[in-house]
Write an enzyme that holds these catalytic residues in place. Structure first.
Site, PDB file in Angstrom:
ATOM      1  N   PHE A  12       0.845  -1.196   0.000  1.00 47.05           N
ATOM      2  CA  PHE A  12       0.000   0.000   0.000  1.00 47.05           C
ATOM      3  C   PHE A  12       0.875   1.238   0.000  1.00 47.05           C
ATOM      4  CE2 PHE A  12      -2.672  -3.324   1.618  1.00 47.05           C
ATOM      5  CZ  PHE A  12      -3.949  -3.008   1.194  1.00 47.05           C
ATOM      6  N   CYS A  58      -6.125  15.137  -0.174  1.00 44.21           N
ATOM      7  CA  CYS A  58      -7.379  14.717  -0.799  1.00 44.21           C
ATOM      8  C   CYS A  58      -8.106  15.981  -1.265  1.00 44.21           C
ATOM      9  CB  CYS A  58      -8.251  13.943   0.186  1.00 44.21           C
ATOM     10  SG  CYS A  58      -9.812  13.401  -0.549  1.00 44.21           S
ATOM     11  N   CYS A 107     -16.658  15.232   1.735  1.00 46.91           N
ATOM     12  CA  CYS A 107     -16.633  13.861   2.282  1.00 46.91           C
ATOM     13  C   CYS A 107     -16.317  13.980   3.770  1.00 46.91           C
ATOM     14  CB  CYS A 107     -15.554  13.056   1.552  1.00 46.91           C
ATOM     15  SG  CYS A 107     -15.401  11.368   2.144  1.00 46.91           S
ATOM     16  N   CYS A 131     -14.489  10.292   6.638  1.00 50.84           N
ATOM     17  CA  CYS A 131     -13.173   9.680   6.410  1.00 50.84           C
ATOM     18  C   CYS A 131     -12.513   9.288   7.728  1.00 50.84           C
ATOM     19  CB  CYS A 131     -12.298  10.702   5.692  1.00 50.84           C
ATOM     20  SG  CYS A 131     -10.695  10.058   5.219  1.00 50.84           S
ATOM     21  N   ASP A 132     -11.892   8.111   7.744  1.00 50.12           N
ATOM     22  CA  ASP A 132     -11.196   7.679   8.958  1.00 50.12           C
ATOM     23  C   ASP A 132      -9.692   7.501   8.692  1.00 50.12           C
ATOM     24  OD1 ASP A 132     -11.214   5.457   7.358  1.00 50.12           O
ATOM     25  OD2 ASP A 132     -12.249   4.150   8.786  1.00 50.12           O
ATOM     26  N   THR A 133      -9.194   8.163   7.654  1.00 48.06           N
ATOM     27  CA  THR A 133      -7.796   7.983   7.269  1.00 48.06           C
ATOM     28  C   THR A 133      -6.994   9.251   7.522  1.00 48.06           C
ATOM     29  OG1 THR A 133      -8.545   6.521   5.506  1.00 48.06           O
ATOM     30  CG2 THR A 133      -6.292   7.320   5.350  1.00 48.06           C
ATOM     31  N   GLU A 170      -7.138   3.006  -5.704  1.00 45.37           N
ATOM     32  CA  GLU A 170      -8.424   3.192  -5.034  1.00 45.37           C
ATOM     33  C   GLU A 170      -8.689   4.689  -5.025  1.00 45.37           C
ATOM     34  OE1 GLU A 170      -8.751   1.182  -1.324  1.00 45.37           O
ATOM     35  OE2 GLU A 170      -8.547  -0.745  -2.330  1.00 45.37           O
ATOM     36  N   HIS A 194      -9.712  -6.182   7.395  1.00 41.21           N
ATOM     37  CA  HIS A 194      -8.570  -5.795   8.226  1.00 41.21           C
ATOM     38  C   HIS A 194      -9.034  -5.232   9.561  1.00 41.21           C
ATOM     39  CE1 HIS A 194      -9.859  -2.643   5.529  1.00 41.21           C
ATOM     40  NE2 HIS A 194      -9.303  -1.735   6.279  1.00 41.21           N
TER      41      HIS A 194
HETATM   42  S1  SF4 Z   1     -12.674   8.878   2.399  1.00 38.16           S
HETATM   43 FE1  SF4 Z   1     -11.018  10.323   2.964  1.00 38.16          FE
HETATM   44  S2  SF4 Z   1      -9.509  10.045   1.397  1.00 38.16           S
HETATM   45 FE2  SF4 Z   1     -11.394   9.159   0.580  1.00 38.16          FE
HETATM   46  S3  SF4 Z   1     -12.394  10.850  -0.524  1.00 38.16           S
HETATM   47 FE3  SF4 Z   1     -13.163  10.917   1.548  1.00 38.16          FE
HETATM   48  S4  SF4 Z   1     -11.825  12.407   2.595  1.00 38.16           S
HETATM   49 FE4  SF4 Z   1     -10.771  11.779   0.731  1.00 38.16          FE
END
Ligand code: SF4
Length: 210
Positions: free
Chosen positions: A24, A30, A45, A48-50, A116, A204
């Site tokens: 990865f 973003c 968005c 998001c959890d990243t 992705e 995961h």
């Molecule tokens: S989930 Fe996170 S990385 Fe994906 S589009 Fe939404 S804000 Fe961007």
């Protein structure tokens, strides 16, 4: 210059390639959220959890050229493997940085290339596996590919908007968070009623692996 939040070797946890050994490469940044909590409410968005800010994650950094990044990525694949390295470019939004030079370099080095993406940005050519995951009401311009993976439910979007697009496979993935159990139930019900859609679980997370 490529800005990478983190690089790690693990099993793909979601969608059609679930269970597959993968490198990865998580790019920073973003276009649908700044990544800062204070901006979350007004972000396009907002679930998001990243963490995709900065280059301070494991094995993150800045790479001046595609050759430099590929050379670094190749270190994560098991030595003597007969399988070509499988690289998943993710983010943040990887299409902000993945360019033709990097895809071409990956192929030159014998990698298989997957992405992705949220589908809102143009992609370079010849990506081997395209997974589009639409978010909220952001207009997607990538309307064909290998899989479409929709987090479900989402307030401003529904599976019906995507069902006629040219993807080979369609996945619904329960929205994570405190109501995950309820979202999983709703997702199951939708898939049973609409067999075009398959259930994608975040294995995961279920298994507690990175
Ligand atoms: S989930 Fe996170 S990385 Fe994906 S589009 Fe939404 S804000 Fe961007």
């Amino acid at each position: 210059m490529y800005s990478v939040k983190e690089i790690f070797y693990s099993l793909q946890g979601e969608g059609s390639q679930s269970g597959r050994a993968s490198i990865f490469c998580r790019f920073t940044g973003c276009n649908l959220w700044s990544g800062r909590e204070q901006d979350r409410e007004k972000a396009v968005c907002n679930f998001c959890d990243t963490d995709f800010i900065g280059t301070d994650g494991q094995n993150g950094g800045k790479f001046a050229t595609a050759a430099e990044l590929c050379s670094f990525l190749s270190r994560f694949w098991p030595e003597n493997s007969q399988q070509p390295p499988y690289i998943i470019f993710t983010g943040g939004e990887p299409a902000l940085q993945l360019d033709q030079a990097l895809v071409d370099q990956c192929h030159q080095d014998g990698f298989e290339v997957a992405i992705e993406t949220n589908g809102t940005k143009p992609l370079p050519q010849n990506i081997d596996w395209i997974c589009v995951s639409p978010k909220a009401d952001a207009e997607i311009i990538i309307t064909s590919g290998d899989e479409l993976k929709l987090v479900y439910p989402q307030a401003l979007t529904s599976p019906e908007q995507f069902q006629d697009m040219a993807f080979n496979e369609f996945y619904l993935q329960p929205l994570d968070g405190p109501a995950r159990a309820m979202h999983t139930k709703d997702t199951l019900a939708y898939c049973l009623k609409h067999p075009q859609w398959k259930l994608s679980l975040q294995n995961h997370k279920v298994l507690g692996i990175d």
